[in-house]
Design an enzyme around this catalytic site. Structure first.
Site, short mmCIF file in Angstrom:
data_model
loop_
_atom_site.label_atom_id
_atom_site.label_comp_id
_atom_site.label_asym_id
_atom_site.label_seq_id
_atom_site.Cartn_x
_atom_site.Cartn_y
_atom_site.Cartn_z
N ASP A 106 9.38 2.04 10.59
CA ASP A 106 8.76 1.21 9.55
C ASP A 106 8.61 -0.22 10.09
OD1 ASP A 106 7.57 0.82 7.12
OD2 ASP A 106 9.43 0.52 6.01
N GLU A 107 7.76 -0.98 9.46
CA GLU A 107 7.47 -2.35 9.91
C GLU A 107 7.03 -2.34 11.38
OE1 GLU A 107 7.26 -4.15 7.49
OE2 GLU A 107 8.81 -3.59 6.04
N GLN A 147 4.42 -3.09 12.73
CA GLN A 147 3.60 -4.22 13.19
C GLN A 147 4.41 -5.20 14.03
OE1 GLN A 147 4.51 -3.74 10.01
NE2 GLN A 147 5.36 -5.61 9.19
N CYS A 173 0.82 -1.21 0.00
CA CYS A 173 0.00 0.00 0.00
C CYS A 173 0.85 1.25 0.00
CB CYS A 173 -0.97 0.01 1.18
SG CYS A 173 -0.17 0.32 2.76
N GLY A 174 2.15 1.10 0.02
CA GLY A 174 3.01 2.27 -0.08
C GLY A 174 3.47 2.80 1.27
N LYS A 175 3.45 1.96 2.29
CA LYS A 175 3.85 2.42 3.63
C LYS A 175 5.28 2.92 3.66
CE LYS A 175 3.05 -1.46 5.55
NZ LYS A 175 2.47 -2.07 4.34
N SER A 176 6.19 2.14 3.10
CA SER A 176 7.59 2.53 3.19
C SER A 176 7.87 3.79 2.37
CB SER A 176 8.49 1.38 2.72
OG SER A 176 8.29 0.26 3.56
#
Ligand code: ZN
Length: 251
Positions: free
Chosen positions: A117-118, A120, A44-47
Site C-alpha cells: 500500500d502507499e 507511490q 478512491c478505495g485503494k486501501s
C-alpha cells in the site's frame, strides 16, 4: 524442451484429478507471478481494495506479507476509511525489499504474495526489486498507490510501476469533485488556498499526519488535501463549502 512430457507417469484412473501439477507445459515454469498496480486519486478505495485482495488470497491458503509506509493511522498497519485494518510492515525508502522477503524465507516464513500500500512512495529501485521478486522468485505483487501528487505529476514510485508492471488498473470508485464530476487530481490546500508548489506530498490520505521528515510541510498553516476534477484543479476552485461533503478537512 517443449512439447508433451514423455516420461512415464504412474498409472492413474483417467478421470482422476491431477494429484500433481501437470509436468508438461508448466514444467520448469512455476505458475507465473505478476506485478499488478492499482492506482487512483485519494479516497478512491485503494486501501480497502488492498485489504480485500489480501483477504481473497489468504482464503486460498496463500501466505502474504503486507507493506505500507505512512499509512493514515501512523502505525504499521494498512487501514481503510471503511474501517478495515491489518497489521503491515512499515518500510521506508531505504528498505531493501528483496532482503526483507528473503530474510523471512530464511526464517521459514512463507511469502507467496505481497500487498504494497502507499506504493507511490516506493523508490524506483524498490519497484525494480518487486519486479525481481515476481520474475525470479514467483511472488505475486499487488501494489496500490496514488497516481499523481498535488502538482499533478506522477509520484516516482507510481511512474516506475506504470513502466514495469504487468498489469495496471486505474481505480475510480465514486470520488467526486464538489461539482459532481469524477475526481481525478489531488489538491493540496493550505489555509484555504490551492497550492501548486512545495515538497512532494507525503501524507497519503488524510489531514496532517506525522510524516517523514524530509517532506513535511512547514508547521503552522492548516493543510489538507481535496480531490478535484481536472477543470477545477486547473482553476484552483475548491467549491462553495471550501471542503465539500466527504472531503477531509480539519475543523
Ligand atoms: Zn469539479
Amino acid at each position: 524442451m517443449s512439447g508433451p512430457a514423455l516420461q512415464p507417469v504412474p498409472a492413474a484412473p483417467a478421470s482422476a484429478p491431477a494429484a500433481v501439477p501437470a509436468s508438461g507445459d508448466r514444467r520448469r515454469a512455476p505458475a507465473p507471478a505478476h506485478l499488478r498496480f492499482f492506482h487512483g486519486p485519494m479516497d478512491c478505495g485503494k486501501s480497502t481494495l488492498a485489504l480485500q485482495v489480501d483477504h481473497n488470497q489468504s482464503r486460498q491458503g496463500r501466505s502474504g506479507l503486507l507493506l505500507t509506509q505512512g499509512d493514515r493511522s501512523a502505525q504499521a498497519q494498512i487501514t481503510s476509511r471503511v474501517g478495515l485494518a491489518h497489521d503491515a510492515v512499515e518500510v521506508d525508502a531505504g528498505t531493501d525489499l528483496l532482503l526483507l522477503v528473503r530474510s523471512l524465507w530464511a526464517e521459514g516464513t512463507r511469502v507467496d504474495y505481497l500487498i504494497v500500500d502507499e506504493a507511490q512512495f516506493l523508490t524506483p529501485v524498490q519497484v525494480d526489486q518487486l519486479a525481481e521478486l515476481v520474475d525470479a522468485s514467483h511472488v505475486d505483487v499487488y501494489a496500490f498507490g496514488l497516481t499523481t501528487d498535488f502538482r499533478t505529476r506522477l509520484f516516482p514510485g507510481t511512474q516506475r510501476l506504470l513502466e514495469v508492471a504487468d498489469d495496471v488498473q486505474r481505480i475510480q470508485v465514486e470520488v467526486l469533485c464538489w461539482c459532481g464530476a469524477p475526481g481525478l487530481l489531488n489538491a493540496r490546500v493550505v489555509d484555504g488556498q490551492l497550492v501548486r508548489h512545495g515538497a512532494t506530498v507525503v501524507v497519503a490520505d488524510t489531514a496532517p499526519t506525522p510524516a517523514p521528515e524530509t517532506a513535511a510541510p512547514e508547521p503552522g498553516p492548516e493543510v489538507h488535501y481535496q480531490v478535484l476534477c481536472r477543470r477545477h484543479h486547473v482553476l484552483g476552485q475548491l467549491g462553495p463549502g471550501a471542503a465539500g461533503p466527504g472531503q477531509l478537512a480539519l475543523p
